[in-house]
Enzyme design. Structure first.
Site, PDB file in Angstrom:
ATOM      1  N   HIS A  45      81.276 -14.407 -10.766  1.00 55.26           N
ATOM      2  CA  HIS A  45      80.796 -14.642 -12.127  1.00 55.26           C
ATOM      3  C   HIS A  45      81.392 -13.588 -13.052  1.00 55.26           C
ATOM      4  CE1 HIS A  45      78.142 -15.410 -15.493  1.00 55.26           C
ATOM      5  NE2 HIS A  45      77.821 -16.541 -14.897  1.00 55.26           N
ATOM      6  N   ASP A  56      75.188 -21.554  -8.902  1.00 52.73           N
ATOM      7  CA  ASP A  56      75.541 -22.854  -8.338  1.00 52.73           C
ATOM      8  C   ASP A  56      75.519 -22.867  -6.813  1.00 52.73           C
ATOM      9  OD1 ASP A  56      75.950 -24.106 -10.801  1.00 52.73           O
ATOM     10  OD2 ASP A  56      77.856 -23.070 -11.003  1.00 52.73           O
TER      11      ASP A  56
HETATM   12  N1  COA Z   1      86.535 -17.044  -4.657  1.00 54.24           N
HETATM   13  C1  COA Z   1      87.523 -16.172  -4.329  1.00 54.24           C
HETATM   14  N2  COA Z   1      87.904 -15.150  -5.116  1.00 54.24           N
HETATM   15  C2  COA Z   1      87.269 -15.003  -6.274  1.00 54.24           C
HETATM   16  C3  COA Z   1      86.237 -15.863  -6.683  1.00 54.24           C
HETATM   17  C4  COA Z   1      85.874 -16.914  -5.827  1.00 54.24           C
HETATM   18  N3  COA Z   1      84.911 -17.779  -6.147  1.00 54.24           N
HETATM   19  N4  COA Z   1      85.785 -15.478  -7.896  1.00 54.24           N
HETATM   20  C5  COA Z   1      86.515 -14.407  -8.243  1.00 54.24           C
HETATM   21  N5  COA Z   1      87.412 -14.112  -7.269  1.00 54.24           N
HETATM   22  C6  COA Z   1      88.380 -13.023  -7.260  1.00 54.24           C
HETATM   23  C7  COA Z   1      89.606 -13.404  -8.091  1.00 54.24           C
HETATM   24  O1  COA Z   1      90.585 -14.031  -7.292  1.00 54.24           O
HETATM   25  C8  COA Z   1      90.041 -12.068  -8.637  1.00 54.24           C
HETATM   26  O2  COA Z   1      90.743 -11.401  -7.605  1.00 54.24           O
HETATM   27  P1  COA Z   1      92.019 -10.470  -7.958  1.00 54.24           P
HETATM   28  O3  COA Z   1      91.473  -9.401  -8.856  1.00 54.24           O
HETATM   29  O4  COA Z   1      92.474  -9.963  -6.638  1.00 54.24           O
HETATM   30  O5  COA Z   1      93.004 -11.351  -8.658  1.00 54.24           O
HETATM   31  C9  COA Z   1      88.735 -11.326  -8.868  1.00 54.24           C
HETATM   32  O6  COA Z   1      87.794 -11.907  -7.947  1.00 54.24           O
HETATM   33  C10 COA Z   1      88.207 -11.443 -10.280  1.00 54.24           C
HETATM   34  O7  COA Z   1      88.062 -12.826 -10.578  1.00 54.24           O
HETATM   35  P2  COA Z   1      88.466 -13.529 -11.943  1.00 54.24           P
HETATM   36  O8  COA Z   1      89.034 -14.890 -11.634  1.00 54.24           O
HETATM   37  O9  COA Z   1      89.291 -12.609 -12.777  1.00 54.24           O
HETATM   38  O10 COA Z   1      87.043 -13.692 -12.605  1.00 54.24           O
HETATM   39  P3  COA Z   1      86.700 -14.519 -13.927  1.00 54.24           P
HETATM   40  O11 COA Z   1      85.634 -13.761 -14.580  1.00 54.24           O
HETATM   41  O12 COA Z   1      87.917 -14.843 -14.721  1.00 54.24           O
HETATM   42  O13 COA Z   1      86.166 -15.922 -13.336  1.00 54.24           O
HETATM   43  C11 COA Z   1      84.716 -17.477 -12.324  1.00 54.24           C
HETATM   44  C12 COA Z   1      84.830 -16.144 -13.068  1.00 54.24           C
HETATM   45  C13 COA Z   1      83.262 -17.893 -12.271  1.00 54.24           C
HETATM   46  C14 COA Z   1      85.506 -18.574 -13.077  1.00 54.24           C
HETATM   47  C15 COA Z   1      85.299 -17.287 -10.880  1.00 54.24           C
HETATM   48  O14 COA Z   1      84.528 -16.335 -10.192  1.00 54.24           O
HETATM   49  C16 COA Z   1      85.340 -18.591 -10.117  1.00 54.24           C
HETATM   50  O15 COA Z   1      86.311 -19.349 -10.246  1.00 54.24           O
HETATM   51  N6  COA Z   1      84.284 -18.895  -9.297  1.00 54.24           N
HETATM   52  C17 COA Z   1      84.221 -20.142  -8.567  1.00 54.24           C
HETATM   53  C18 COA Z   1      83.730 -21.260  -9.493  1.00 54.24           C
HETATM   54  C19 COA Z   1      82.236 -21.160  -9.738  1.00 54.24           C
HETATM   55  O16 COA Z   1      81.447 -21.028  -8.832  1.00 54.24           O
HETATM   56  N7  COA Z   1      81.882 -21.294 -11.029  1.00 54.24           N
HETATM   57  C20 COA Z   1      80.486 -21.262 -11.447  1.00 54.24           C
HETATM   58  C21 COA Z   1      80.197 -20.054 -12.294  1.00 54.24           C
HETATM   59  S1  COA Z   1      78.452 -19.951 -12.636  1.00 54.24           S
END
Ligand code: COA
Length: 386
Positions: free
Chosen positions: A266, A322
């Site tokens: 998140h 979720d």
């Molecule tokens: N699975 C694997 N790795 C994850 C992850 C996940 N669900 N969520 C974050 N990471 C990792 C990223 O790959 C990144 O790694 P890096 O620094 O080595 O590149 C790091 O954690 C930071 O993530 P980032 O994508 O920059 O976070 P964000 O704030 O842009 O994105 C979300 C947040 C929610 C979009 C992201 O965590 C995600 O895609 N989660 C899965 C979808 C989900 O459950 N969404 C519902 C949210 S309530």
């Protein structure tokens, strides 16, 4: 010129008094009340009034609001007829967005908005707020029948939003434990500061568009798998993993391919999402109620949480809202593709609270960009282009 921050991470886009997150400590509060307190003591209706008006309601105000909601459960005949013509395999979120935006044609009246509106004094704002919150759940439940060619079940004005939702889904008297769990789920999903769909609502609201357009924009934004759409994916993912024994290998393969684990991570939280903690306990309660046997999906989820804490904990990636909501809804017999629509039902409260905050002190959103395109150049006639 200021720096561009992808995803506007950390950029304040508004001032708001509605909810607060401490992502390091895993705290979420609505109007100063911890979410755990509201989940234990409040109802969706009461929490909605708190979000909308800023204070816990008196008994009379709550009773009046419940009454108003219940009088608005019924959906207009023309909307129902329109829904019958939707493709039967249409996604519930597409149905909901279309139905809500269509409602705007039946309840017009934006002309009274000025951008400095004291919302409580405007009948239009009050009525539309009640109308939208009341109609979201019946629309979602009606679709469950209409899409299979059946007549929808009529709403019951003696039931709460959560009870009526379950009743209209199943046609059966709602089980008190299931109704309580659904009510808590609605409270937990009702509001969450300036997430993507709430931001979409604010942008639409800042043009003084109708609340139906505002909520329609928010529903479309919530539907994506990186936002509300993730809850539907979690159950599919757990089914794909199949058993706790497969979790480690499955996670390692996903991470190697740089794929995300649904329901994990998140932007705001660096620890387990407090909503996930409450939902986790609700699943445990349900398991206990049913004799204590864990089903495969829950056992797989527990193992997945453990393995992800090991592999991703250093990045602050833990279960979000979720992760466990899908398991609960599955246990309630709700089809997977309806999970995000249930999220939208609850979040309509938060979206409308933010809309009201926006139009009470409005300025249109008009950010800027950093242009990275071509310099000015000459137009080349089509027959001279290579
Ligand atoms: N699975 C694997 N790795 C994850 C992850 C996940 N669900 N969520 C974050 N990471 C990792 C990223 O790959 C990144 O790694 P890096 O620094 O080595 O590149 C790091 O954690 C930071 O993530 P980032 O994508 O920059 O976070 P964000 O704030 O842009 O994105 C979300 C947040 C929610 C979009 C992201 O965590 C995600 O895609 N989660 C899965 C979808 C989900 O459950 N969404 C519902 C949210 S309530």
């Amino acid at each position: 010129m200021s720096d561009f921050l992808p995803g506007l991470e950390g950029v304040p886009a508004t001032k708001s008094a509605i909810s607060y997150i401490d992502g390091e400590k895993g705290i979420l509060s609505y109007r100063g009340y911890p979410l755990e307190t509201l989940a234990a003591n409040s109802s969706f209706e009461e929490s909605t009034l708190l979000l909308l008006n800023g204070e816990l309601p008196t008994q009379k105000a709550l009773d009046d609001f419940k009454q108003e909601l219940r009088q608005n459960y019924r959906i207009k005949y023309h909307i129902r007829e329109m829904m019958r013509h939707f493709p039967h395999d249409g996604h519930p979120m597409d149905m909901l967005q279309t139905a809500v935006s269509s409602l705007g044609m039946f309840y017009p009246g934006t002309e009274c908005l000025t951008g400095a509106d004291s919302c409580e004094d405007l009948d239009y704002v009050r009525n539309m707020t009640v109308n939208i919150i009341a109609q979201m759940a019946p629309l979602v439940a009606m679709w469950e029948h209409i899409r299979y060619g059946w007549d929808p079940i009529q709403p019951r004005s003696d039931l709460s939003v959560a009870e009526n939702l379950l009743y209209m889904f199943t046609g059966k008297e709602p089980d008190p434990l299931m109704a309580k769990i659904m009510d808590v789920c609605l409270i937990l999903h009702a509001e969450h500061t300036l997430n993507a769909s709430t931001f979409a609502a604010l942008v639409a609201g800042s043009t003084l568009a109708s609340p139906y357009s505002v909520i329609s924009a928010a529903i479309g934004t919530l539907s994506g798998p990186l936002h509300g759409g993730a809850n539907q994916r979690v159950v599919g993912m757990l089914q794909e993993i199949g058993s706790p024994d497969n979790v480690e290998a499955w996670v390692d393969a996903k991470l190697k391919n740089k794929e995300v684990i649904w329901g994990m991570g998140h932007r705001e939280y660096k620890v387990k999402d407090p909503r996930a903690t409450i939902l986790h306990k609700l699943v445990e309660k349900l398991v206990e109620e049913r004799g204590g046997a864990l089903d495969d999906m829950f056992e797989t989820a527990l193992k997945l949480e453990e393995v992800c804490a090991d592999r991703l904990g250093h990045k602050g990636v833990y279960p979000n809202v979720d992760f466990y909501s899908g398991i609960l809804y599955s246990e309630m017999g709700i089809p997977e593709d309806q999970f995000t629509a249930l999220f939208a039902v609850a979040r309509s409260a938060g979206w409308l609270a933010h809309w009201r905050e926006q139009i009470a002190n409005n300025r249109i959103y008009r950010p800027t960009q950093i242009y990275v395109g071509s310099e000015m150049r000459d137009y080349v006639p089509i027959n001279e282009r290579s």
